[in-house]
Design a protein around this motif. Structure first.
Motif, PDB file in Angstrom:
ATOM      1  N   VAL A 248      -7.495  -6.285  -5.396  1.00  0.00           N
ATOM      2  CA  VAL A 248      -6.897  -4.992  -5.058  1.00  0.00           C
ATOM      3  C   VAL A 248      -6.712  -4.196  -6.341  1.00  0.00           C
ATOM      4  O   VAL A 248      -6.417  -4.754  -7.398  1.00  0.00           O
TER       5      VAL A 248
ATOM      6  N   LYS B 129      -1.718 -17.061  -4.093  1.00  0.00           N
ATOM      7  CA  LYS B 129      -1.268 -16.678  -2.753  1.00  0.00           C
ATOM      8  C   LYS B 129      -1.257 -15.150  -2.627  1.00  0.00           C
ATOM      9  O   LYS B 129      -0.697 -14.462  -3.475  1.00  0.00           O
TER      10      LYS B 129
ATOM     11  N   ASN C 114       0.810  -1.214   0.000  1.00  0.00           N
ATOM     12  CA  ASN C 114       0.000   0.000   0.000  1.00  0.00           C
ATOM     13  C   ASN C 114       0.849   1.271   0.000  1.00  0.00           C
ATOM     14  O   ASN C 114       0.394   2.340   0.394  1.00  0.00           O
TER      15      ASN C 114
ATOM     16  N   PHE D  75      -6.941 -15.828 -12.350  1.00  0.00           N
ATOM     17  CA  PHE D  75      -6.517 -14.459 -12.685  1.00  0.00           C
ATOM     18  C   PHE D  75      -7.686 -13.497 -12.573  1.00  0.00           C
ATOM     19  O   PHE D  75      -7.523 -12.353 -12.138  1.00  0.00           O
TER      20      PHE D  75
ATOM     21  N   SER E 183      -1.582 -11.794   0.614  1.00  0.00           N
ATOM     22  CA  SER E 183      -1.697 -11.492   2.038  1.00  0.00           C
ATOM     23  C   SER E 183      -2.151 -10.062   2.248  1.00  0.00           C
ATOM     24  O   SER E 183      -1.972  -9.196   1.388  1.00  0.00           O
TER      25      SER E 183
ATOM     26  N   TYR F 265      -2.533 -14.289   5.795  1.00  0.00           N
ATOM     27  CA  TYR F 265      -2.031 -14.879   4.545  1.00  0.00           C
ATOM     28  C   TYR F 265      -3.070 -15.848   4.003  1.00  0.00           C
ATOM     29  O   TYR F 265      -3.554 -16.708   4.719  1.00  0.00           O
TER      30      TYR F 265
ATOM     31  N   ALA G 193       7.757 -14.775  -9.185  1.00  0.00           N
ATOM     32  CA  ALA G 193       6.888 -14.651  -8.015  1.00  0.00           C
ATOM     33  C   ALA G 193       7.017 -15.914  -7.165  1.00  0.00           C
ATOM     34  O   ALA G 193       7.696 -16.860  -7.536  1.00  0.00           O
ATOM     35  N   SER G 194       6.378 -15.912  -6.024  1.00  0.00           N
ATOM     36  CA  SER G 194       6.410 -17.073  -5.140  1.00  0.00           C
ATOM     37  C   SER G 194       5.609 -18.209  -5.779  1.00  0.00           C
ATOM     38  O   SER G 194       4.484 -18.004  -6.222  1.00  0.00           O
TER      39      SER G 194
ATOM     40  N   MET H 101       3.093  -7.112  -9.501  1.00  0.00           N
ATOM     41  CA  MET H 101       2.168  -8.255  -9.535  1.00  0.00           C
ATOM     42  C   MET H 101       0.732  -7.789  -9.790  1.00  0.00           C
ATOM     43  O   MET H 101      -0.003  -8.421 -10.556  1.00  0.00           O
TER      44      MET H 101
ATOM     45  N   GLU I 278      -4.630 -18.462   0.771  1.00  0.00           N
ATOM     46  CA  GLU I 278      -4.465 -19.251  -0.445  1.00  0.00           C
ATOM     47  C   GLU I 278      -5.845 -19.562  -1.013  1.00  0.00           C
ATOM     48  O   GLU I 278      -6.737 -19.992  -0.282  1.00  0.00           O
TER      49      GLU I 278
ATOM     50  N   SER J 101      -3.070  -3.224   3.725  1.00  0.00           N
ATOM     51  CA  SER J 101      -2.608  -3.436   2.355  1.00  0.00           C
ATOM     52  C   SER J 101      -2.944  -4.855   1.926  1.00  0.00           C
ATOM     53  O   SER J 101      -3.227  -5.719   2.760  1.00  0.00           O
ATOM     54  N   LEU J 102      -2.939  -5.035   0.616  1.00  0.00           N
ATOM     55  CA  LEU J 102      -3.119  -6.392   0.061  1.00  0.00           C
ATOM     56  C   LEU J 102      -2.120  -6.562  -1.076  1.00  0.00           C
ATOM     57  O   LEU J 102      -2.103  -5.787  -2.028  1.00  0.00           O
ATOM     58  N   SER J 103      -1.268  -7.588  -0.950  1.00  0.00           N
ATOM     59  CA  SER J 103      -0.256  -7.857  -1.974  1.00  0.00           C
ATOM     60  C   SER J 103      -0.451  -9.256  -2.544  1.00  0.00           C
ATOM     61  O   SER J 103      -0.704 -10.206  -1.804  1.00  0.00           O
ATOM     62  N   LEU J 104      -0.305  -9.360  -3.865  1.00  0.00           N
ATOM     63  CA  LEU J 104      -0.377 -10.656  -4.544  1.00  0.00           C
ATOM     64  C   LEU J 104       1.031 -11.250  -4.594  1.00  0.00           C
ATOM     65  O   LEU J 104       1.962 -10.582  -5.048  1.00  0.00           O
ATOM     66  N   HIS J 105       1.176 -12.491  -4.118  1.00  0.00           N
ATOM     67  CA  HIS J 105       2.520 -13.050  -3.998  1.00  0.00           C
ATOM     68  C   HIS J 105       2.870 -14.061  -5.083  1.00  0.00           C
ATOM     69  O   HIS J 105       4.038 -14.193  -5.432  1.00  0.00           O
ATOM     70  N   GLY J 106       1.883 -14.795  -5.587  1.00  0.00           N
ATOM     71  CA  GLY J 106       2.240 -15.766  -6.613  1.00  0.00           C
ATOM     72  C   GLY J 106       1.220 -16.867  -6.753  1.00  0.00           C
ATOM     73  O   GLY J 106       0.134 -16.815  -6.162  1.00  0.00           O
ATOM     74  N   ILE J 107       1.582 -17.860  -7.560  1.00  0.00           N
ATOM     75  CA  ILE J 107       0.697 -18.984  -7.871  1.00  0.00           C
ATOM     76  C   ILE J 107       1.483 -20.278  -7.705  1.00  0.00           C
ATOM     77  O   ILE J 107       2.602 -20.393  -8.194  1.00  0.00           O
TER      78      ILE J 107
ATOM     79  N   MET K 105      -8.088 -12.972  -8.710  1.00  0.00           N
ATOM     80  CA  MET K 105      -7.005 -12.224  -8.062  1.00  0.00           C
ATOM     81  C   MET K 105      -6.897 -10.785  -8.570  1.00  0.00           C
ATOM     82  O   MET K 105      -6.445  -9.910  -7.855  1.00  0.00           O
ATOM     83  N   SER K 106      -7.319 -10.568  -9.804  1.00  0.00           N
ATOM     84  CA  SER K 106      -7.274  -9.189 -10.316  1.00  0.00           C
ATOM     85  C   SER K 106      -8.401  -8.342  -9.724  1.00  0.00           C
ATOM     86  O   SER K 106      -8.424  -7.125  -9.919  1.00  0.00           O
TER      87      SER K 106
ATOM     88  N   GLU L 250       2.650  -2.122  -7.281  1.00  0.00           N
ATOM     89  CA  GLU L 250       3.202  -3.472  -7.253  1.00  0.00           C
ATOM     90  C   GLU L 250       3.105  -4.114  -8.641  1.00  0.00           C
ATOM     91  O   GLU L 250       2.014  -4.237  -9.202  1.00  0.00           O
TER      92      GLU L 250
END
Lengths: 498, 498
Positions: free
Chosen positions: B255, B343, A238, B248, B345, B219, A326-327, A244, B221, B317-323, B251-252, A242
């Motif tokens: 945020v 994933k 935030n 996708f 968080s 976090y 990415a992870s 991603m 999933e 905040s919200l962050s996208l970490h991966g798949i 997740m899109s 980002e």
């Protein structure tokens, strides 16, 4: 007994030896995508080379040089070129196959050791490469063995081009084919009248097919950058744009959930099917049950099976494959990746070309990116590989020979259809030799090529051996086929889309 | 010379020995996230145990049992509990720190070997753990050495709780803290008056801070399934509903690119800042240049530095970490993954709780999924870990002592601020002991904790040693602090949001 009956009788009498051949081939771990197994891949080449030689084929192993893997030079396995027969009164058939396989580990979900051919009580032979593509190559060797053992003249001259890098992009093969074709009379592809490839599958588990079209492919990577290094999402979530978030926004705007591709202009030139074309698809032997059992569920984009087949064979597709950077593991790492690369690919149909699609995808992604109002950077959109779609006339003498052979062996006419996958070497042969190219499958639609528990039914292996051999006799007897050196070797026109 | 002057003089005279201590600590590869390095992690514990004992601390290594890694039981490194001083007329300070570090390989982009402390011409000490968190623990040992060498009485009773799993979820630590706290007079946390944690950093590279709040974390999933196995995108692209396309889409919609979280109800109870709170952020010493140099570019969500700080400290905040389950490597595999797990968080601020956010995220994702009109399956939405946000009164005597110590050592008052990251042990100490918990950092905002080329400036290491020692003297002299056993140990009220 006619030569062909002699041949067929030999096949019936030698099932156990033919299965041993496939068992020996499956046991060699010729995984071309695993650098540590490269020596096994070359062992596989040597093994098939020996098989061909033992039945009188004159062979040559061609050094394809090196490939770069993880920054290191890795020797490519040799390809095999071979020839048997040089009778100017016979037609000449070029056979292509590949000796390498996809990776396989028992832990992937195999019920048996993938490199030990294992036959179950339904006469299915499980093992990596059983159907893709060691089974079909072994079937060709079976044909050679039968003629050698029975001292039968082969009805045609045969040429072979076997590679061991098909599952890893056929590195070096296009060059080899083009060079060899350019040698004309002095090369292994001298006077070739047609090409026969057996590296595909029936649509279902009961009806033979021949294939006259393949989709092309265009693989893309889109890279978004932002911070100088990965950031802690606690400190910077935030706070920064980002990459991603931006990448997910872009990739979610490439294709709709119903399969419709959102890239502007991508359908240009692709007409809706005419009633005549629709009738072709309605006539294919394929049911919703075939579909559901193949994919493992009721997940089709349509309730109409003809629509599903057209979605696969005559319309393009776009699939999202993943993200690099990415992870991707089991951990719960809370990082904001600095640079991420999205991976996706399109399957193409005529008149699409990779070059044109590349332009349209780049233009579209740049346009979407500009709507994001982000401070991230669109670093690049790259087409990492592209292959043309291929479609041919399925009314020529080679397809007629395949029809007749299928009727003899299986008692039914094969369905003629296009396929959704891509075998780029098909177009390479077509362009280089300008002769009919036929895809004549041995295996079934439920064989699970590339998947766990890949198998080939004994009935398909034996039937396939008969089919490939019989095809050669039908080619030889073909009334419509021109003799070699006839001026028919102009490039075949692409089959117009209906 | 007063005892504190004696202490400060010793620090000035022994810089080289203190640096040797940190060099020895950095050389031990105590990477808790690498199972193969677990023996080194325990070596690190033994080394710090020896350091504490050599300066008179009575220690005990606590066996934390086992963790499960890849299905195998892996022994956890011991934690260290320690005590020195038992004077009922002195206050008792509990010190927390961690001995383990993040992974580091020179090939990740380090300019020097990460486990060889290397000092450059700007007196920066590079090495993994230099600032996170071996430097601060060594600073505590330096304080002990100075008092031991000079035969000075420590101004307070000290208790220690050092763990070696902080970078891997602090496995086993909550249990240890709660058990030890429950022992009361019979445990290592007897009569603790306050807790001091040095595991954070200045906002910038010039102004000391103290930290009175941390964001929580949740976090998640989300798993989408479809086909029974991975499918070939050539055969099945544009035929089946693809889980990746659906993922996708979901997740899109979590945020926006500008950081606004789209999960319904997530901002409930979080008010906009009052003019008074805004004034607090405006007063912090932080510039756009600080921001840009920390993240490596002009990628902020706002041009207003106070808004950036609030985005980090007082908004979620919200962050996208991966798949997981999709292609993530350098290859161009063209597979339709059968089951994929996204994933992401959130960082939480009061009054958000992981439990409430879990409900809202699940409800929202189910709602979005239902709009997709897909035959894929929403297999599960799981909160894999959650930690409460923490905020405390920054006007208590322990913070006053930190202010005074900072003024003495650095000649300026520290900024008081919240932080965007999460240190769950902070809340555990606060809840278990019901005493003031202070975060008093040694390192700077540009130290690069968790990153390549992590460093600690010699000036911060020496200043930090003086700061931590001086803080103890200020605690001892604190007029507003209640004596131990006083009935002040009720739970501190959470600091109301302005």
């Amino acid at each position: 007994m006619s030569p062909i009956d002699d041949f067929l009788q030999y096949v019936d009498d030698n099932q156990s030896g033919f299965i041993d051949r496939l068992r020996d081939a499956v046991a060699i771990k010729s995984v071309s995508g695993d650098a540590s197994l490269r020596p096994d891949v070359q062992n596989m080449v040597d093994w098939f080379d020996g098989q061909l030689r033992s039945y009188g084929v004159q062979t040559e192993q061609v050094d394809l040089g090196y490939q770069t893997v993880d920054g290191q030079q890795l020797k490519l396995p040799n390809a095999i070129l071979g020839r048997i027969g040089d009778d100017p009164n016979k037609k000449t058939v070029l056979v292509y196959g590949h000796m390498d396989v996809q990776p396989a580990e028992k832990s992937d979900g195999w019920n048996t050791d993938p490199f030990t051919l294992t036959i179950d009580d339904q006469d299915r032979m499980f093992g990596r490469g059983s159907t893709d593509d060691k089974g079909p190559i072994c079937a060709w060797v079976n044909v050679l063995e039968a003629h050698s053992a029975k001292q039968l003249d082969l009805p045609v001259n045969l040429r072979f081009c076997f590679e061991a890098m098909e599952e890893s992009g056929s590195e070096g093969l296009d060059d080899l084919i083009n060079k060899e074709a350019a040698k004309g009379e002095d090369g292994y592809f001298d006077n070739v009248d047609c090409v026969c490839i057996s590296d595909n599958y029936w649509l279902n588990a009961r009806t033979p097919i021949v294939t006259y079209g393949l989709r092309g492919v265009a693989y893309f990577e889109v890279t978004i950058g932002g911070p100088a290094q990965d950031l802690h999402s606690g400190m910077w979530g935030n706070v920064v744009h980002e990459p991603m978030t931006d990448l997910f926004n872009i990739m979610s705007q490439l294709v709709r959930g119903d399969g419709y591709i959102l890239v502007e202009g991508v359908y240009s030139g692709i007409d809706d099917p005419t009633p005549e074309e629709l009738a072709l698809y309605n006539a294919l032997d394929y049911t919703m049950d075939d579909f559901k059992s193949a994919v493992g569920g009721d997940i089709g984009l349509s309730e109409d099976v003809s629509q599903l087949l057209m979605g696969r064979m005559r319309w393009p597709s776009l699939s999202l494959h993943g993200i690099r950077g990415a992870s991707s593991d089991e951990t719960s790492k809370t990082v904001i990746p600095a640079t991420v690369t999205g991976k996706f690919s399109l399957r193409l149909v005529p008149p699409q070309t990779p070059e044109d699609i590349e332009k349209k995808v780049k233009t579209y992604i740049e346009k979407v990116f500009n709507t994001l109002n982000t401070k991230s950077t669109l670093k690049e959109v790259v087409m990492t590989s592209g292959g043309m779609p291929w479609i041919t006339d399925d009314k020529n003498w080679s397809y007629k020979a395949a029809d007749d052979a299928t009727m003899d062996v299986y008692g039914q006419n094969p369905d003629h259809c296009r396929e959704g996958g891509s075998i780029p070497v098909t177009l390479t042969f077509s362009d280089a030799l300008k002769v009919p190219v036929l895809l004549l499958p041995v295996g079934r639609g439920d064989d699970g090529a590339h998947s766990t528990n890949e198998k080939l039914d004994i009935s398909n292996y034996m039937g396939g051996t008969k089919l490939l051999g019989t095809y050669l006799y039908k080619v030889a007897a073909s009334e419509t086929g021109e003799a070699r050196r006839a001026p028919n070797k102009q490039k075949l026109p692409a089959r117009a889309l209906p």
